[in-house]
Motif scaffolding. Structure first.
Motif, mmCIF file in Angstrom:
data_model
loop_
_atom_site.group_PDB
_atom_site.id
_atom_site.type_symbol
_atom_site.label_atom_id
_atom_site.label_comp_id
_atom_site.label_asym_id
_atom_site.label_seq_id
_atom_site.Cartn_x
_atom_site.Cartn_y
_atom_site.Cartn_z
ATOM 1 N N VAL A 260 2.648 21.805 8.691
ATOM 2 C CA VAL A 260 2.361 21.041 7.483
ATOM 3 C C VAL A 260 1.837 21.980 6.392
ATOM 4 O O VAL A 260 2.348 21.994 5.276
ATOM 5 C CB VAL A 260 1.324 19.936 7.748
ATOM 6 C CG1 VAL A 260 1.004 19.181 6.461
ATOM 7 C CG2 VAL A 260 1.829 18.981 8.820
ATOM 8 N N ALA A 261 0.833 22.764 6.741
ATOM 9 C CA ALA A 261 0.244 23.686 5.774
ATOM 10 C C ALA A 261 -0.585 24.726 6.517
ATOM 11 O O ALA A 261 -1.089 24.455 7.611
ATOM 12 C CB ALA A 261 -0.636 22.949 4.770
ATOM 13 N N ASN B 227 0.300 28.047 2.330
ATOM 14 C CA ASN B 227 1.717 27.787 2.520
ATOM 15 C C ASN B 227 1.875 26.317 2.865
ATOM 16 O O ASN B 227 1.118 25.792 3.684
ATOM 17 C CB ASN B 227 2.271 28.669 3.648
ATOM 18 C CG ASN B 227 3.750 28.448 3.860
ATOM 19 O OD1 ASN B 227 4.511 28.353 2.908
ATOM 20 N ND2 ASN B 227 4.156 28.342 5.113
ATOM 21 N N TYR B 228 2.843 25.657 2.237
ATOM 22 C CA TYR B 228 3.045 24.230 2.451
ATOM 23 C C TYR B 228 4.499 23.951 2.844
ATOM 24 O O TYR B 228 5.419 24.575 2.312
ATOM 25 C CB TYR B 228 2.731 23.439 1.183
ATOM 26 C CG TYR B 228 1.281 23.487 0.774
ATOM 27 C CD1 TYR B 228 0.838 24.404 -0.173
ATOM 28 C CD2 TYR B 228 0.359 22.617 1.339
ATOM 29 C CE1 TYR B 228 -0.501 24.449 -0.550
ATOM 30 C CE2 TYR B 228 -0.979 22.659 0.972
ATOM 31 C CZ TYR B 228 -1.394 23.576 0.022
ATOM 32 O OH TYR B 228 -2.722 23.619 -0.329
ATOM 33 N N GLN C 254 -6.141 17.568 2.851
ATOM 34 C CA GLN C 254 -6.131 16.323 2.084
ATOM 35 C C GLN C 254 -4.686 15.896 1.872
ATOM 36 O O GLN C 254 -3.867 16.697 1.414
ATOM 37 C CB GLN C 254 -6.809 16.535 0.730
ATOM 38 C CG GLN C 254 -8.288 16.876 0.839
ATOM 39 C CD GLN C 254 -8.911 17.134 -0.519
ATOM 40 O OE1 GLN C 254 -8.380 17.885 -1.335
ATOM 41 N NE2 GLN C 254 -10.021 16.494 -0.788
ATOM 42 N N ILE C 255 -4.383 14.674 2.245
ATOM 43 C CA ILE C 255 -3.028 14.157 2.109
ATOM 44 C C ILE C 255 -3.072 12.943 1.194
ATOM 45 O O ILE C 255 -3.821 11.994 1.441
ATOM 46 C CB ILE C 255 -2.424 13.731 3.463
ATOM 47 C CG1 ILE C 255 -2.736 14.759 4.552
ATOM 48 C CG2 ILE C 255 -0.924 13.532 3.336
ATOM 49 C CD1 ILE C 255 -2.316 14.306 5.940
ATOM 50 N N HIS C 256 -2.280 12.993 0.144
ATOM 51 C CA HIS C 256 -2.228 11.888 -0.814
ATOM 52 C C HIS C 256 -0.842 11.236 -0.758
ATOM 53 O O HIS C 256 0.106 11.791 -0.205
ATOM 54 C CB HIS C 256 -2.504 12.413 -2.230
ATOM 55 C CG HIS C 256 -3.808 13.131 -2.346
ATOM 56 N ND1 HIS C 256 -5.025 12.497 -2.338
ATOM 57 C CD2 HIS C 256 -4.070 14.467 -2.448
ATOM 58 C CE1 HIS C 256 -5.983 13.403 -2.453
ATOM 59 N NE2 HIS C 256 -5.447 14.596 -2.519
ATOM 60 N N ARG D 186 1.710 16.837 -2.341
ATOM 61 C CA ARG D 186 0.922 15.704 -1.826
ATOM 62 C C ARG D 186 -0.213 16.162 -0.926
ATOM 63 O O ARG D 186 -1.060 15.357 -0.534
ATOM 64 C CB ARG D 186 1.812 14.747 -1.038
ATOM 65 C CG ARG D 186 2.950 14.147 -1.819
ATOM 66 C CD ARG D 186 3.602 13.010 -1.023
ATOM 67 N NE ARG D 186 4.251 13.495 0.186
ATOM 68 C CZ ARG D 186 3.935 13.095 1.412
ATOM 69 N NH1 ARG D 186 2.943 12.223 1.618
ATOM 70 N NH2 ARG D 186 4.610 13.559 2.462
ATOM 71 N N VAL D 187 -0.220 17.444 -0.595
ATOM 72 C CA VAL D 187 -1.169 17.954 0.391
ATOM 73 C C VAL D 187 -1.911 19.165 -0.172
ATOM 74 O O VAL D 187 -1.311 19.994 -0.857
ATOM 75 C CB VAL D 187 -0.415 18.365 1.678
ATOM 76 C CG1 VAL D 187 -1.291 19.201 2.578
ATOM 77 C CG2 VAL D 187 0.070 17.131 2.426
ATOM 78 N N THR D 188 -3.196 19.236 0.143
ATOM 79 C CA THR D 188 -3.994 20.397 -0.214
ATOM 80 C C THR D 188 -4.757 20.861 1.015
ATOM 81 O O THR D 188 -5.453 20.063 1.654
ATOM 82 C CB THR D 188 -4.998 20.058 -1.325
ATOM 83 O OG1 THR D 188 -4.292 19.567 -2.468
ATOM 84 C CG2 THR D 188 -5.784 21.298 -1.727
#
Length: 114
Positions: free
Chosen positions: A47-48, A57-58, A80-82, A65-67
């Motif tokens: 995922v990341a 890296n994503y 964090q997933i939005h 959508r992800v940090t």
């Protein structure tokens, strides 16, 4: 090294979640931490990831959508997933690479309902 993941749960599509993974044990100064996920019937996928240099890296499926972040002192990583989608439903695993070894935490389940 032990990895303890938390923060999974059930959320409606469009919602957000924060996953946290804390590492303990002999962790070197140079470490890469990451989140993988495995949906039912599918292979585990990245995922990341983030390094101790804060290089990230994503996966294309979650970019934007992800940090991912890392606390270098606490050796913890947060994801964090939005704008969650039903296809984000999976077991999310924390991973760390340090001192030439790979470590995995237990999975934390994220379920997204439409």
């Amino acid at each position: 090294v032990q990895l303890q993941a938390s923060g999974g749960g059930q959320v409606q599509a469009g919602g957000s979640l924060t996953l946290v993974c804390s590492a303990s044990g002999r962790i070197g100064d140079n470490v890469v931490m990451a989140w993988y996920r495995q949906a039912p019937g599918k292979q585990r996928e990245l995922v990341a990831s983030i390094s101790s240099n804060q290089d990230t890296n994503y996966a294309g499926s979650v970019k934007g959508r992800v940090t991912i972040s890392m606390d270098n002192i606490r050796k913890a990583t947060t994801l964090q997933i939005h704008s969650l989608k039903p296809e984000d439903t999976a077991l999310y695993y924390c991973y760390a690479h340090t001192r030439n070894h790979d470590y995995w935490g237990q999975g934390t389940l994220v379920t997204v309902s439409s």
